[in-house]
Design a protein around this motif. Structure first.
Motif, PDB file in Angstrom:
ATOM      1  N   PHE A   1      -8.460   0.271  11.806  1.00  0.00           N
ATOM      2  CA  PHE A   1      -7.453  -0.518  11.103  1.00  0.00           C
ATOM      3  C   PHE A   1      -8.131  -1.841  10.784  1.00  0.00           C
ATOM      4  O   PHE A   1      -8.596  -2.544  11.696  1.00  0.00           O
ATOM      5  CB  PHE A   1      -6.213  -0.700  11.972  1.00  0.00           C
ATOM      6  N   SER A   2      -8.251  -2.171   9.519  1.00  0.00           N
ATOM      7  CA  SER A   2      -9.129  -3.259   9.076  1.00  0.00           C
ATOM      8  C   SER A   2      -8.865  -4.582   9.795  1.00  0.00           C
ATOM      9  O   SER A   2      -9.792  -5.363  10.031  1.00  0.00           O
ATOM     10  CB  SER A   2      -8.995  -3.450   7.560  1.00  0.00           C
ATOM     11  N   LYS A   3      -7.631  -4.821  10.174  1.00  0.00           N
ATOM     12  CA  LYS A   3      -7.295  -6.089  10.835  1.00  0.00           C
ATOM     13  C   LYS A   3      -8.027  -6.234  12.163  1.00  0.00           C
ATOM     14  O   LYS A   3      -8.331  -7.350  12.612  1.00  0.00           O
ATOM     15  CB  LYS A   3      -5.788  -6.168  11.054  1.00  0.00           C
ATOM     16  N   ASP A   4      -8.358  -5.095  12.785  1.00  0.00           N
ATOM     17  CA  ASP A   4      -9.009  -5.137  14.097  1.00  0.00           C
ATOM     18  C   ASP A   4     -10.462  -5.569  14.029  1.00  0.00           C
ATOM     19  O   ASP A   4     -11.063  -5.917  15.057  1.00  0.00           O
ATOM     20  CB  ASP A   4      -8.934  -3.760  14.771  1.00  0.00           C
ATOM     21  N   VAL A   5     -11.090  -5.506  12.835  1.00  0.00           N
ATOM     22  CA  VAL A   5     -12.497  -5.919  12.713  1.00  0.00           C
ATOM     23  C   VAL A   5     -12.644  -7.148  11.821  1.00  0.00           C
ATOM     24  O   VAL A   5     -13.732  -7.491  11.387  1.00  0.00           O
ATOM     25  CB  VAL A   5     -13.364  -4.753  12.169  1.00  0.00           C
ATOM     26  N   PHE A   6     -11.538  -7.792  11.520  1.00  0.00           N
ATOM     27  CA  PHE A   6     -11.589  -9.006  10.704  1.00  0.00           C
ATOM     28  C   PHE A   6     -12.420 -10.067  11.408  1.00  0.00           C
ATOM     29  O   PHE A   6     -12.205 -10.378  12.578  1.00  0.00           O
ATOM     30  CB  PHE A   6     -10.180  -9.538  10.460  1.00  0.00           C
ATOM     31  N   GLY A   7     -13.421 -10.617  10.750  1.00  0.00           N
ATOM     32  CA  GLY A   7     -14.277 -11.654  11.314  1.00  0.00           C
ATOM     33  C   GLY A   7     -15.400 -11.134  12.178  1.00  0.00           C
ATOM     34  O   GLY A   7     -16.160 -11.931  12.753  1.00  0.00           O
ATOM     35  N   ALA A   8     -15.568  -9.815  12.268  1.00  0.00           N
ATOM     36  CA  ALA A   8     -16.649  -9.267  13.089  1.00  0.00           C
ATOM     37  C   ALA A   8     -18.007  -9.672  12.525  1.00  0.00           C
ATOM     38  O   ALA A   8     -18.206  -9.704  11.308  1.00  0.00           O
ATOM     39  CB  ALA A   8     -16.538  -7.752  13.152  1.00  0.00           C
ATOM     40  N   SER A   9     -18.962  -9.982  13.414  1.00  0.00           N
ATOM     41  CA  SER A   9     -20.312 -10.368  12.991  1.00  0.00           C
ATOM     42  C   SER A   9     -21.301  -9.945  14.066  1.00  0.00           C
ATOM     43  O   SER A   9     -20.908  -9.481  15.144  1.00  0.00           O
ATOM     44  CB  SER A   9     -20.389 -11.878  12.771  1.00  0.00           C
TER      45      SER A   9
ATOM     46  N   GLY B   1      -3.268   6.143  10.747  1.00  0.00           N
ATOM     47  CA  GLY B   1      -3.328   4.757  11.188  1.00  0.00           C
ATOM     48  C   GLY B   1      -4.544   3.998  10.712  1.00  0.00           C
ATOM     49  O   GLY B   1      -4.573   2.769  10.791  1.00  0.00           O
ATOM     50  N   ALA B   2      -5.561   4.694  10.228  1.00  0.00           N
ATOM     51  CA  ALA B   2      -6.774   4.023   9.744  1.00  0.00           C
ATOM     52  C   ALA B   2      -6.610   3.649   8.274  1.00  0.00           C
ATOM     53  O   ALA B   2      -5.996   4.388   7.501  1.00  0.00           O
ATOM     54  CB  ALA B   2      -7.983   4.922   9.921  1.00  0.00           C
ATOM     55  N   ASN B   3      -7.167   2.517   7.874  1.00  0.00           N
ATOM     56  CA  ASN B   3      -7.129   2.123   6.458  1.00  0.00           C
ATOM     57  C   ASN B   3      -8.488   1.670   5.941  1.00  0.00           C
ATOM     58  O   ASN B   3      -8.602   1.160   4.835  1.00  0.00           O
ATOM     59  CB  ASN B   3      -6.074   1.038   6.229  1.00  0.00           C
ATOM     60  N   SER B   4      -9.545   1.857   6.739  1.00  0.00           N
ATOM     61  CA  SER B   4     -10.908   1.558   6.288  1.00  0.00           C
ATOM     62  C   SER B   4     -11.897   2.252   7.215  1.00  0.00           C
ATOM     63  O   SER B   4     -11.532   2.722   8.291  1.00  0.00           O
ATOM     64  CB  SER B   4     -11.170   0.047   6.254  1.00  0.00           C
ATOM     65  N   VAL B   5     -13.164   2.301   6.756  1.00  0.00           N
ATOM     66  CA  VAL B   5     -14.225   2.924   7.539  1.00  0.00           C
ATOM     67  C   VAL B   5     -15.404   1.964   7.591  1.00  0.00           C
ATOM     68  O   VAL B   5     -15.840   1.445   6.560  1.00  0.00           O
ATOM     69  CB  VAL B   5     -14.665   4.273   6.936  1.00  0.00           C
TER      70      VAL B   5
END
Length: 408
Positions: free
Chosen positions: A63-71, A112-116
């Motif tokens: 779910f894209s919100k869970d990896v927002f800002g990942a680096s 539930g997923a919206n990105s890969v």
């Protein structure tokens, strides 16, 4: 009609369109046999392609919100729940913050997923823990259901010449039996006392038959069915009897040779000897191929093409192909190559000219060089990449002038 009361190419096509409105009909062929055929009707999709939301890469569904800002310096720590198996509906679901599921390229996206996230941006810590070092926007690396073809969409338009790529589309939609335009039967009659078969030994003053085999190949390229009626001597009764037979068996007739005004040129006389309008056109303002004939007998078209091979080939391209395409419903789209002309070239006004050219790179530009040859010679086409069309009122082309080359 007076000989050389010439018409333009566009007028000739208009006369043909106004005088012939024949529907060729269709046949149904197997998917593996339809390459090169003309599609008879629109193919309308009965389903979405793809039928489900799937991954475009090997990676992890999130779910894209869970990896927002990942680096790389601050990766997102995720809970790896399992994997999607190819060809199966996912068992695992993205239900809680931080969940992820491995999905292969083409695999169905879990609920539930919206990105890969691509595998390159991940690191496994253990069997159930994954670090993700790159964010993924909503919809990233995902192919939505119906993104390729939607239900009710025209997937392939009628009149399309089917290539392997269209065959792939048809198979993806489940079409195994394809409705295509019937191949028009086109009679080939070569005339001339000087012509001998291609496998014969010409005597002095004789030449081998080129046009039968040339026209056969050109008709095949136009999705037609060539029917050869052999070599006919320049005798009125022999030619008329052969044309009579061809009219009863074919959709169109091509007579090669005998289109000029010599004592032995009988094509006009034969066409006019039948009931009907007879000769519609005798002379087209084009080089090569001026003494071309178009006639109508029993609602069928008869072409009288010049005996010279280069002129015969040009007029088939310009006039005959136009008619055969109208029969099958094919819409020919040509996309010329922009070139720079290599020399100064002068032509007489009043005739449209089709000039064979070779193409070559000159630095970052493409240059076009004419292939000079008289209409009685064939090498002008065999050496050329394509041709340029010079308008009838144009006096010539200057060296360095931009021209458009059309592929043969």
């Amino acid at each position: 009609m007076e000989f050389f009361n010439v018409v333009t190419v566009s007028d000739a096509r208009m006369i043909i369109d106004d005088n012939f409105n024949i529907k060729i009909g269709y046949e149904i062929v197997n998917l593996d046999e339809c390459t090169g055929r003309i599609l008879y009707e629109d193919v309308i999709s009965k389903e979405d392609v793809p039928a489900f939301k799937r991954s475009a890469v090997d990676g992890y569904a999130v779910f894209s919100k869970d990896v927002f800002g990942a680096s790389e310096s601050i990766p997102s720590m995720m809970n790896l729940k399992g994997e999607v198996l190819m060809g199966q509906v996912p068992v695992e679901r993205i239900e809680f913050p931080g969940d992820c599921v491995y999905v292969p390229t083409g695999g169905m996206l879990p609920y539930g997923a919206n990105s890969v996230v691509m595998m390159e941006y991940t690191e496994r810590l253990d069997e159930s823990t994954l670090l993700i070092s790159n964010p993924a926007a909503p919809g990233e690396n995902i192919i939505d259901a119906g993104e390729d073809i939607k239900t009710g969409e025209v997937a392939i338009k009628k009149g399309t010449r089917l290539r392997p790529y269209e065959v792939g589309v048809l198979s993806s939609l489940g079409f195994l039996n394809i409705k295509v335009s019937r191949k028009p039967k086109v009679a080939i009659i070569s005339t001339g006392d000087e012509i001998v078969k291609a496998d014969g030994i010409p005597k002095p003053g004789q030449v081998r038959d080129i046009n039968t085999h040339l026209l056969y190949s050109l008709i095949m390229e136009d999705s037609g069915e060539p029917v050869v009626y052999g070599l006919i001597k320049d005798e009125f009764s022999l030619l008329k009897n052969t044309v009579e037979k061809a009219l009863s068996e074919c959709d169109a007739v091509i007579i090669s040779g005998g289109s000029s005004v010599g004592k032995k040129d009988e094509t006009v006389n034969v066409i006019n000897s039948f009931e009907g309008p007879g000769v519609l056109i005798h002379g087209i303002s084009v080089k090569p191929g001026k003494p071309t004939i178009v006639g109508k007998v029993r609602d069928k078209i008869i072409f009288g093409l010049p005996g010279h091979p280069l002129a015969c080939a040009v007029m088939h391209r310009v006039i005959v192909s136009h008619y055969l395409n109208s029969l099958t419903g094919h819409k020919l789209l040509e996309y010329p190559v922009t070139c720079t002309f290599n020399i100064n070239y002068h032509k007489a006004k009043g005739r449209e000219e089709y000039l064979p050219v070779m193409l070559d790179y000159d630095g970052d530009k493409i240059k076009a060089t004419p292939v000079f040859g008289k209409s009685g010679l064939m090498t002008g086409f065999s050496k050329a990449w394509g041709y340029i069309r010079i308008e009838k009122n144009q006096e010539g082309i200057k060296e360095g002038q931009v021209v458009y080359a059309y592929k043969f």
